[in-house]
Design an enzyme around this catalytic site. Structure first.
Site, short mmCIF file in Angstrom:
data_model
loop_
_atom_site.label_atom_id
_atom_site.label_comp_id
_atom_site.label_asym_id
_atom_site.label_seq_id
_atom_site.Cartn_x
_atom_site.Cartn_y
_atom_site.Cartn_z
N GLU A 151 -5.86 -13.69 1.58
CA GLU A 151 -4.46 -13.58 1.51
C GLU A 151 -3.65 -14.40 2.33
O GLU A 151 -3.70 -14.29 3.74
CB GLU A 151 -3.96 -12.09 1.88
N LYS B 276 -13.97 7.42 1.50
CA LYS B 276 -13.51 6.39 0.62
C LYS B 276 -12.52 6.77 -0.40
O LYS B 276 -12.49 6.40 -1.42
CB LYS B 276 -14.61 5.69 -0.18
N ASP C 91 -17.95 -1.31 6.08
CA ASP C 91 -17.85 -1.10 4.59
C ASP C 91 -16.52 -1.34 4.15
O ASP C 91 -15.51 -0.44 4.79
CB ASP C 91 -18.49 0.61 4.53
N HIS D 249 5.67 -16.04 1.89
CA HIS D 249 4.72 -15.92 0.93
C HIS D 249 4.93 -16.74 -0.23
O HIS D 249 3.77 -17.21 -0.74
CB HIS D 249 4.59 -14.39 0.44
#
Length: 883
Positions: A554, A686, A762, A861
């Site tokens: 990004e 998660k 993770d 951006h």
């Protein structure tokens, strides 16, 4: 409305390049040959004596004319040098030559078609060259060359035409009107030169609107070669061009002045040509006889040609004055310099800046011809290789590709570098392999022979054994006794089954230690995914500086976080503390009745029950120590949430193992208890969950910092009042209206995920780890300073196990000084890493909130995070603030 029309025009021209080019050339030829039908064969100097005003040419005029010509040639030369800076000299050079050529031909044709006098061409040529401006053509070419694929070329040309078309049209109109004033001067030479100037401007405009975009579209459409997944002619991304054109956008006031001036010039032309001329003609007192005599004297008179026409033209071409020789010499000198010498310099510069190190060329080697040797010998070669030799081989791999293997000698080399020099002992241990695959039965016997094995088989034979189920595909790494060779064979097998056989060519697999991956990180490996890693810092945390690695695709994220780190540094640094440390696992068990489930819950809540379970829990691991039990009942299901410290490991596997032991002990107390799952989503792992937000999971961390008002103004380009206002309405009220759980922040997940990927965590655990509340308050004597804090109750993180065992991830952990287990206190490194994550999140929050408060987010951006357009060297907001 006007931009929309130009966009439609650009789309049409770029979509039909052949038609536009052929139509333009045809129109030019037709206009050139149209006067042939008049039957006028007059050629002054050959078959006609054309009277003209004989004037002595002063030496000063010759010098001025020569200087003007040289300046015009230098101007064109520098125009093409500017085109070179785009990095695509040939495409833009050809297009530029087409533009100049078509403009010149069109000017000549128009003037010839209008039957104007061409004697002023020699004097007007320098001014014609000076009026050629390739900046707009260059800008339009940038739009085309910023495309990621052939399909985007037409759309980008249309967008460029929509942006550049109106401005160029207004400029061409103003130039024609201004230069056209000279045609009303009454001075013959000036009128001719100004006429040429107007024709030049119109011709350039015509070529820019039709011929040039069609040529660019056609050239790029025919250029099919690509590099690293993108067209070889691609210069940058589309957003960079948009940003550049936005910065170079003309001032609206200037545009209005030009329009007013154009209207005034139109009135001047109308008054001079349609009002003043009749009156001036009426005022002249020249008799008809005098006019007739004057016209007869100026009329050309036919004479007999003294030489053939071709000889006449040849003599005109050969006869050159001194100033023409100087001009031609300068033009040839600059042309030679541009074509030959600067070409070499440019190619050398680009090769140094962008070396094409393609693993594809290395991987094109036939795998069947690859040969292998014993793994012990492979290790010996790599151990005995010195650092200097390794560096030398890597350098050679950049300069020249690897030669294809033509011999079936067993010589298996790991890596993309050139083959390392083998010792005599290694060469003596090589063995020959057959060029043709052997029968399947013979291959099976070799595979099962303990003295031979898979290393005595060719790749084609191994593939046949896999297809015949004699070798499981997932065991290729262990069966081959060389993980990389197993990966290479799996890639070849997979390539044959893919829609595009070359799909894996850009996915690297060499130079990687797969022994650390096997049984730990990934299965059925076909390579590894390189991800850009940036660094944000220095981050001053608890009086210690850190350089924080962030792996992300990004754009603007690392630069924005870096700006936040700088603001924190200038404010005296951040302070952080670990509030709690405990990984959780929440199994679900079932009892015969709901009352039985309630009875078990009551026993677990008691001190006696907790002690029994804790003894069983703690006996299994030297790190895991049960800290808390949290229980709830749903019908006859009982959910038990075990919470324990896990040292420097993230601890999911550790706590799962000890949870099983604790459940076994619980079943001894309650035989009717049935374990449904060791994970009942009561952990919660998660997945978004309020229990993690409220009770915490992993490391619970808080950090804070005070940013002085001066830093807020000068670095963050905002104000404390604006930041506090945006934080309340965005992070608090907005998140509450959305029903967010733990999402009272701007973009904590961005920073958490980037650090997790870089440090071998993770990545899926960013769901719970990104729970964060960002608080901003005005502080200080005048309440102009900014107090900011971030509280993250569930950072699931570790410095040992899993992806932290891989060398690149270990390197990132070493950057932070937290790699591996702590030698002082178990869990110290993991807690330190959690504090770094929380503080970096605070830096990212600070920068993004400032960008939102100042209205810079979209612009930054547009520059750094537009996938279709993957900008360079432009003053984007985030990099500007981070500098």
């Amino acid at each position: 409305m006007l931009s929309r029309l130009f966009r439609m025009h650009g789309q049409f021209v770029a979509s039909h390049p052949w038609e536009v080019i052929v139509g333009t050339v045809t129109l030019t030829i037709c206009m050139m040959s149209m006067n042939m039908f008049t039957g006028n064969d007059k050629i002054c100097g050959w078959n006609y004596a054309c009277p003209k005003f004989e004037e002595d040419v002063l030496s000063s005029d010759i010098i001025i004319l020569t200087i003007t010509r040289c300046i015009a040639i230098l101007y064109i030369y520098f125009q093409f040098q500017n085109l070179r800076q785009l990095g695509s000299k040939y495409i833009l050079g050809i297009a530029g030559l087409f533009t100049i050529f078509s403009s010149f031909v069109f000017s000549t044709v128009v003037i010839h078609f209008l039957d104007k006098e061409l004697t002023g061409l020699n004097e007007a040529l320098p001014f014609f060259l000076l009026l050629i401006d390739l900046s707009k053509a260059s800008a339009l070419a940038k739009f085309a060359l910023s495309s990621n694929s052939q399909d985007e070329v037409r759309d980008n040309i249309a967008r460029g035409m929509a942006i550049l078309g109106p401005t160029f049209t207004l400029e061409a109109l103003v130039e024609c009107l201004v230069i056209g004033v000279g045609t009303m001067s009454g001075v013959r030479q000036l009128e001719i030169m100004c006429c040429f100037g107007c024709m030049s401007v119109l011709a350039n405009y015509f070529a820019f609107m039709t011929f040039f975009p069609a040529c660019v579209s056609l050239v790029l459409e025919l250029s099919r070669e690509s590099r690293e997944g993108r067209p070889i002619w691609q210069l940058s991304q589309f957003a960079s061009v948009l940003e550049e054109e936005e910065d170079n956008k003309p001032n609206p006031v200037t545009q209005r002045v030009k329009m007013i001036m154009s209207l005034g010039l139109v009135l001047v032309h109308a008054h001079s040509r349609w009002i003043s001329e009749p009156s001036s003609q009426n005022s002249t007192s020249i008799s008809d006889h005098e006019v007739t005599t004057m016209l007869d004297d100026m009329m050309p008179k036919r004479v007999e040609p003294s030489m053939p026409l071709w000889q006449f033209y040849l003599s005109r071409m050969v006869t050159m004055d001194v100033e023409q020789i100087i001009t031609l010499g300068l033009a040839l000198l600059l042309a030679v310099k541009y074509i030959f010498f600067e070409q070499t310099e440019t190619e050398s510069t680009f090769s140094m800046k962008n070396p094409i190190i393609s693993p594809v060329a290395v991987q094109k080697k036939q795998i069947e011809s690859c040969c292998r040797r014993e793994p012990e010998q492979e290790k010996t070669v790599h151990v005995s290789t010195t650092e200097e030799a390794s560096s030398k081989e890597e350098t050679e791999a950049v300069i020249k590709p690897l030669p294809l293997e033509t011999s079936p000698k067993a010589k298996f080399i790991v890596g993309d570098s050139s083959p390392l020099e083998l010792s005599p002992e290694d060469k003596n241990t090589m063995f020959d392999l057959p060029e043709e695959p052997r029968p399947l039965d013979e291959c099976v016997r070799i595979l099962k022979n303990p003295d031979k094995g898979a290393q005595y088989l060719t790749d084609a034979e191994v593939i046949s054994l896999v297809n015949a189920k004699h070798i499981p595909a997932y065991k290729l790494e262990t069966m081959m006794e060389s993980p990389r060779e197993g990966v290479a064979i799996r890639r070849q097998m997979l390539s044959d089954k893919l829609p595009q056989r070359s799909a894996l060519q850009s996915l690297p697999y060499k130079n990687y230690n797969y022994s650390l991956v096997m049984g730990a990180c990934c299965e059925n490996v076909i390579g590894y995914m390189p991800i850009p890693v940036g660094v944000a810092g220095p981050l001053l945390l608890n009086n210690k500086e850190y350089q924080v690695p962030m792996a992300t695709t990004e754009g603007c994220l690392v630069a924005s976080t870096n700006r936040g780190c700088r603001a924190i540094m200038l404010g005296g640094g951040a302070k952080s503390r670990v509030l709690a440390d405990g990984m959780t696992r929440g199994p679900v068990v079932r009892l015969p009745t709901a009352c039985d489930a309630a009875e078990v819950k009551a026993w677990l809540d008691s001190a006696e029950g907790f002690k029994v379970i804790k003894d069983a829990f703690d006996s299994t691991s030297r790190f895991a120590r049960l800290g808390r039990l949290q229980n709830c009942v749903a019908g006859r299901n009982l959910y038990i949430r075990f919470q324990s410290k896990t040292g420097d490991a993230m601890g999911m596997n550790m706590i799962s193992k000890v949870t099983e032991q604790a459940l076994a002990r619980l079943q001894e107390e309650f035989p009717d208890l049935h374990v449904l799952a060791v994970s009942g989503n009561y952990c919660t792992d998660k997945k978004p969950a309020a229990i993690n937000w409220i009770e915490g999971r992993g490391k619970s961390v808080v950090c804070e910092a005070i940013i002085p008002a001066k830093v807020v103004r000068e670095v963050l380009k905002s104000s404390t009042e604006a930041l506090v206002e945006v934080n309340i309405n965005k992070n608090f009220i907005g998140s509450a209206m959305a029903g967010s759980i733990g999402g009272y922040n701007a973009h904590a997940a961005n920073i958490v995920t980037a650090i997790y990927i870089a440090c071998g965590q993770d990545a899926a655990q960013n769901v719970g780890s990104s729970n964060c509340i960002t608080i901003m308050e005005a502080t200080g004597p005048t309440y102009e300073d900014l107090y900011i804090s971030c509280t993250m109750p569930s950072i699931e993180i570790g410095t040992v196990g899993g992806g932290t065992n891989l060398a690149p991830q270990q390197a990132c952990l070493q950057m932070l000084g937290v790699q591996g287990a702590s030698t002082e206190t178990p869990g110290k490194n993991a807690c330190q890493l959690a504090q770094i994550v929380c503080s970096t999140v605070m830096a990212g929050e600070l920068s993004l909130m400032a960008a939102l408060a100042a209205g810079h987010l979209v612009k930054s951006h547009m520059v750094h995070n537009r996938s279709k357009i993957n900008l360079q060297d432009l003053p984007g907001t985030c990099t500007k603030k981070a500098a």
